[in-house]
Design a protein around this motif. Structure first.
Motif, PDB file in Angstrom:
ATOM      1  N   VAL A   9     103.616  95.206   8.317  1.00 13.09           N
ATOM      2  CA  VAL A   9     102.344  94.540   8.074  1.00 13.09           C
ATOM      3  C   VAL A   9     102.108  93.557   9.220  1.00 13.09           C
ATOM      4  O   VAL A   9     102.895  92.656   9.445  1.00 13.09           O
ATOM      5  N   ARG A  10     101.017  93.771   9.979  1.00 18.66           N
ATOM      6  CA  ARG A  10     100.721  92.920  11.123  1.00 18.66           C
ATOM      7  C   ARG A  10      99.325  92.335  10.988  1.00 18.66           C
ATOM      8  O   ARG A  10      98.484  92.852  10.278  1.00 18.66           O
ATOM      9  N   ALA A  11      99.111  91.297  11.712  1.00 21.39           N
ATOM     10  CA  ALA A  11      97.798  90.666  11.729  1.00 21.39           C
ATOM     11  C   ALA A  11      96.789  91.584  12.407  1.00 21.39           C
ATOM     12  O   ALA A  11      97.146  92.474  13.171  1.00 21.39           O
ATOM     13  N   THR A  12      95.529  91.365  12.139  1.00 19.75           N
ATOM     14  CA  THR A  12      94.474  92.104  12.821  1.00 19.75           C
ATOM     15  C   THR A  12      94.509  91.717  14.297  1.00 19.75           C
ATOM     16  O   THR A  12      94.510  90.531  14.626  1.00 19.75           O
ATOM     17  N   PRO A  13      94.571  92.706  15.194  1.00 13.67           N
ATOM     18  CA  PRO A  13      94.644  92.367  16.621  1.00 13.67           C
ATOM     19  C   PRO A  13      93.386  91.644  17.102  1.00 13.67           C
ATOM     20  O   PRO A  13      92.273  92.057  16.807  1.00 13.67           O
ATOM     21  N   VAL A  14      93.589  90.574  17.825  1.00 13.32           N
ATOM     22  CA  VAL A  14      92.496  89.811  18.416  1.00 13.32           C
ATOM     23  C   VAL A  14      92.807  89.640  19.899  1.00 13.32           C
ATOM     24  O   VAL A  14      93.845  89.094  20.257  1.00 13.32           O
ATOM     25  N   MET A  15      91.922  90.133  20.753  1.00 15.33           N
ATOM     26  CA  MET A  15      92.094  90.012  22.204  1.00 15.33           C
ATOM     27  C   MET A  15      91.311  88.789  22.676  1.00 15.33           C
ATOM     28  O   MET A  15      90.119  88.665  22.399  1.00 15.33           O
ATOM     29  N   ASN A  16      91.984  87.871  23.349  1.00 15.18           N
ATOM     30  CA  ASN A  16      91.353  86.673  23.888  1.00 15.18           C
ATOM     31  C   ASN A  16      91.296  86.779  25.406  1.00 15.18           C
ATOM     32  O   ASN A  16      92.300  87.136  26.035  1.00 15.18           O
ATOM     33  N   VAL A  17      90.143  86.459  25.990  1.00 14.85           N
ATOM     34  CA  VAL A  17      89.951  86.556  27.435  1.00 14.85           C
ATOM     35  C   VAL A  17      89.463  85.185  27.937  1.00 14.85           C
ATOM     36  O   VAL A  17      88.267  84.945  28.047  1.00 14.85           O
ATOM     37  N   PRO A  18      90.405  84.271  28.242  1.00 12.28           N
ATOM     38  CA  PRO A  18      90.006  82.930  28.662  1.00 12.28           C
ATOM     39  C   PRO A  18      89.514  82.824  30.102  1.00 12.28           C
ATOM     40  O   PRO A  18      88.810  81.883  30.451  1.00 12.28           O
ATOM     41  N   ALA A  19      89.876  83.778  30.948  1.00  7.97           N
ATOM     42  CA  ALA A  19      89.445  83.722  32.354  1.00  7.97           C
ATOM     43  C   ALA A  19      88.901  85.075  32.761  1.00  7.97           C
ATOM     44  O   ALA A  19      89.392  86.097  32.306  1.00  7.97           O
ATOM     45  N   PRO A  20      87.868  85.134  33.553  1.00  5.81           N
ATOM     46  CA  PRO A  20      87.261  84.012  34.268  1.00  5.81           C
ATOM     47  C   PRO A  20      86.384  83.168  33.349  1.00  5.81           C
ATOM     48  O   PRO A  20      85.810  83.672  32.386  1.00  5.81           O
TER      49      PRO A  20
END
Length: 138
Positions: A35-46
């Motif tokens: 059981v894993r968390a829902t994947p969330v992709m974060n793109v802080p840059a640029p």
């Protein structure tokens, strides 16, 4: 009389505990690790700052439930254009970065762009802040 109240309270507690044990959902202990968390992709840059045409910029990402062995697709998307102007791949979907060149073949003074990073295996994607580009005096 006090003993009767204690016994009655004890009986109520036993009935409530039994009801909780019977009604509580159970998971196979061997299945819990899947059981894993829902994947969330974060793109802080640029970030949102303006970028010079013909400069090298960096895109960075991190994903809470993506694997380091997976690759990502990186797309530079021009505002108002449906298809990406530039596409490449990056290593380590869990956390990584990659440089890209702001090419005058697809970037003009004042254009706005975002960078989209996608991990197709985990169905995770994220988009950077919108940034503009400018032409430098040569």
């Amino acid at each position: 009389m006090a003993a009767f109240k204690v016994l009655r309270l004890l009986a109520i507690l036993v009935v409530m505990f039994t009801a909780l044990v019977i009604c509580a959902p159970t998971l196979d202990l061997h299945e819990r690790h899947k059981v894993r968390a829902t994947p969330v992709m974060n793109v802080p840059a640029p970030g949102p700052g303006p970028r010079a045409i013909k400069s090298t910029q960096n895109v960075s990402w991190w994903c809470n439930a993506c694997s380091s062995s997976d690759t990502v697709t990186i797309q530079i998307i021009k505002k108002g254009v449906s298809s990406p102007v530039f596409t490449t791949t990056g290593q380590n979907a869990n956390s990584g970065s990659k440089d890209f060149f702001v090419d005058p073949a697809w970037a003009s003074d004042g254009d706005a762009f975002t960078v989209k990073v996608t991990d197709d295996k985990n169905h995770a994607s994220g988009t950077s802040s919108q940034f503009t580009v400018f032409k430098t005096k040569e």
